[in-house]
Design an enzyme around this catalytic site. Sequence first.
Site, PDB file in Angstrom:
ATOM      1  N   GLY A   1       0.786  -1.228   0.000  1.00 11.78           N
ATOM      2  CA  GLY A   1       0.000   0.000   0.000  1.00 11.78           C
ATOM      3  C   GLY A   1       0.815   1.274   0.000  1.00 11.78           C
TER       4      GLY A   1
ATOM      5  N   MET B   1      -4.272  -6.727  -6.921  1.00 17.29           N
ATOM      6  CA  MET B   1      -3.740  -7.748  -7.822  1.00 17.29           C
ATOM      7  C   MET B   1      -4.784  -8.816  -8.193  1.00 17.29           C
ATOM      8  SD  MET B   1      -0.860  -6.363  -8.233  1.00 17.29           S
ATOM      9  CE  MET B   1       0.258  -7.483  -9.057  1.00 17.29           C
TER      10      MET B   1
ATOM     11  N   ILE C   1      -7.836  -9.695 -11.135  1.00 20.80           N
ATOM     12  CA  ILE C   1      -8.479  -9.300 -12.394  1.00 20.80           C
ATOM     13  C   ILE C   1      -9.957  -9.087 -12.118  1.00 20.80           C
ATOM     14  CG2 ILE C   1      -9.127 -10.135 -14.684  1.00 20.80           C
ATOM     15  CD1 ILE C   1      -6.381 -11.545 -14.749  1.00 20.80           C
ATOM     16  N   LEU C   2     -10.488  -7.963 -12.578  1.00 22.80           N
ATOM     17  CA  LEU C   2     -11.880  -7.611 -12.293  1.00 22.80           C
ATOM     18  C   LEU C   2     -12.781  -8.006 -13.465  1.00 22.80           C
ATOM     19  CD1 LEU C   2     -11.013  -4.163 -10.747  1.00 22.80           C
ATOM     20  CD2 LEU C   2     -12.063  -6.075  -9.508  1.00 22.80           C
TER      21      LEU C   2
ATOM     22  N   HIS D   1      -0.055   1.149 -13.286  1.00 26.15           N
ATOM     23  CA  HIS D   1       0.622  -0.053 -13.775  1.00 26.15           C
ATOM     24  C   HIS D   1       2.112   0.258 -13.916  1.00 26.15           C
ATOM     25  CE1 HIS D   1       1.125  -3.839 -15.844  1.00 26.15           C
ATOM     26  NE2 HIS D   1       1.866  -3.201 -16.737  1.00 26.15           N
TER      27      HIS D   1
ATOM     28  N   THR E   1     -10.560  -0.553 -18.174  1.00 28.42           N
ATOM     29  CA  THR E   1     -11.559  -1.100 -19.097  1.00 28.42           C
ATOM     30  C   THR E   1     -11.476  -2.629 -18.976  1.00 28.42           C
ATOM     31  OG1 THR E   1      -9.911  -1.013 -20.857  1.00 28.42           O
ATOM     32  CG2 THR E   1     -11.436   0.843 -20.725  1.00 28.42           C
TER      33      THR E   1
ATOM     34  N   GLU F   1     -10.439  -4.974 -20.779  1.00 28.63           N
ATOM     35  CA  GLU F   1      -9.191  -5.628 -21.194  1.00 28.63           C
ATOM     36  C   GLU F   1      -8.045  -5.197 -20.279  1.00 28.63           C
ATOM     37  OE1 GLU F   1      -6.497  -6.446 -25.192  1.00 28.63           O
ATOM     38  OE2 GLU F   1      -8.113  -4.989 -25.265  1.00 28.63           O
TER      39      GLU F   1
ATOM     40  N   THR G   1       9.180   5.147  -6.791  1.00 31.55           N
ATOM     41  CA  THR G   1       9.342   6.527  -6.311  1.00 31.55           C
ATOM     42  C   THR G   1       8.543   7.483  -7.208  1.00 31.55           C
ATOM     43  OG1 THR G   1      11.538   5.976  -5.565  1.00 31.55           O
ATOM     44  CG2 THR G   1      11.082   8.302  -5.809  1.00 31.55           C
ATOM     45  N   GLN G   2       8.576   7.233  -8.504  1.00 32.77           N
ATOM     46  CA  GLN G   2       7.824   8.083  -9.432  1.00 32.77           C
ATOM     47  C   GLN G   2       6.313   7.831  -9.338  1.00 32.77           C
ATOM     48  OE1 GLN G   2       9.033  10.638 -11.210  1.00 32.77           O
ATOM     49  NE2 GLN G   2      10.875  10.148 -10.033  1.00 32.77           N
TER      50      GLN G   2
HETATM   51  C1  GAR Z   1       3.084  -0.871  -7.675  1.00 33.32           C
HETATM   52  O1  GAR Z   1       4.333  -0.878  -8.304  1.00 33.32           O
HETATM   53  C2  GAR Z   1       1.969  -0.899  -8.714  1.00 33.32           C
HETATM   54  O2  GAR Z   1       2.284  -0.163  -9.873  1.00 33.32           O
HETATM   55  C3  GAR Z   1       1.896  -2.359  -9.007  1.00 33.32           C
HETATM   56  O3  GAR Z   1       2.046  -3.008  -7.772  1.00 33.32           O
HETATM   57  C4  GAR Z   1       2.837  -2.186  -6.919  1.00 33.32           C
HETATM   58  C5  GAR Z   1       2.072  -1.981  -5.634  1.00 33.32           C
HETATM   59  O4  GAR Z   1       2.849  -1.375  -4.652  1.00 33.32           O
HETATM   60  N1  GAR Z   1       0.653  -2.693  -9.616  1.00 33.32           N
HETATM   61  C6  GAR Z   1       0.488  -3.682 -10.478  1.00 33.32           C
HETATM   62  O5  GAR Z   1       1.384  -4.433 -10.795  1.00 33.32           O
HETATM   63  C7  GAR Z   1      -0.917  -3.825 -11.026  1.00 33.32           C
HETATM   64  N2  GAR Z   1      -0.957  -4.790 -12.054  1.00 33.32           N
HETATM   65  P1  GAR Z   1       2.176  -0.714  -3.367  1.00 33.32           P
HETATM   66  O6  GAR Z   1       1.249  -1.773  -2.748  1.00 33.32           O
HETATM   67  O7  GAR Z   1       3.336  -0.431  -2.460  1.00 33.32           O
HETATM   68  O8  GAR Z   1       1.428   0.492  -3.799  1.00 33.32           O
END
Ligand code: GAR
Length: 193
Positions: free
Chosen positions: A12, A94, A96-97, A113, A145, A147, A176-177
Amino acid sequence: MKNIVILISGGGSNMAAIVREAQRGNWRETLDARVAAVISNRADAGGLALAREQKIAAEVVDHKGFESREAFDAALADAVDRHQPALVVLAGFMRILTPAFVGRYAGRLLNIHPSLLPAFPGLHTHRRAIEAGCRVAGATVHLVTPELDHGPILAQAAVPVLPGDSEETLAARVLTQEHLLYPRAIAGLLRTV
Ligand code: GAR
């Protein structure tokens, strides 16, 4: 007041960055918006404790308790709808919806992503970027969406892939970004909903 509901599955850190920015930027007053709830599909998601520390409702809808994806998504939608969200924000969620869930929140369901979409949808994005010899990598905020990882792009951030990078060092640079990009993109969308 525009409510934001954030869905997580893990640590999170993006959720925490959004909550921090909502407080620092005083989203209540400037955008008439607040993070109303954090919902996880895993009881052990570290982000739940972070949310509770900030006095944000933190709930679990455990996907393992449901026989089908449709049944889980229906229960998840019930939990989300109790907070009457203007935006639903996926932050390291994580699962799929189903099209039904995605359609219910069309135009107000966001995801981040960890790649420069349309490159590398799916999993293991950083490993794949290194293996492909990419010189830049990054993150994308997009509308969700049906897909997977294909919705309209709202914002992107790029970072260099450096010689000797591992999956972990690149992931950390991108993350970080993400923490800067996601709150900015959400604030931008809040102005339009
Ligand atoms: C993040 O890097 C996010 O972009 C990625 O999971 C990480 C979650 O980190 N999301 C995906 O891969 C979605 N397919 P966090 O729980 O520390 O925010």
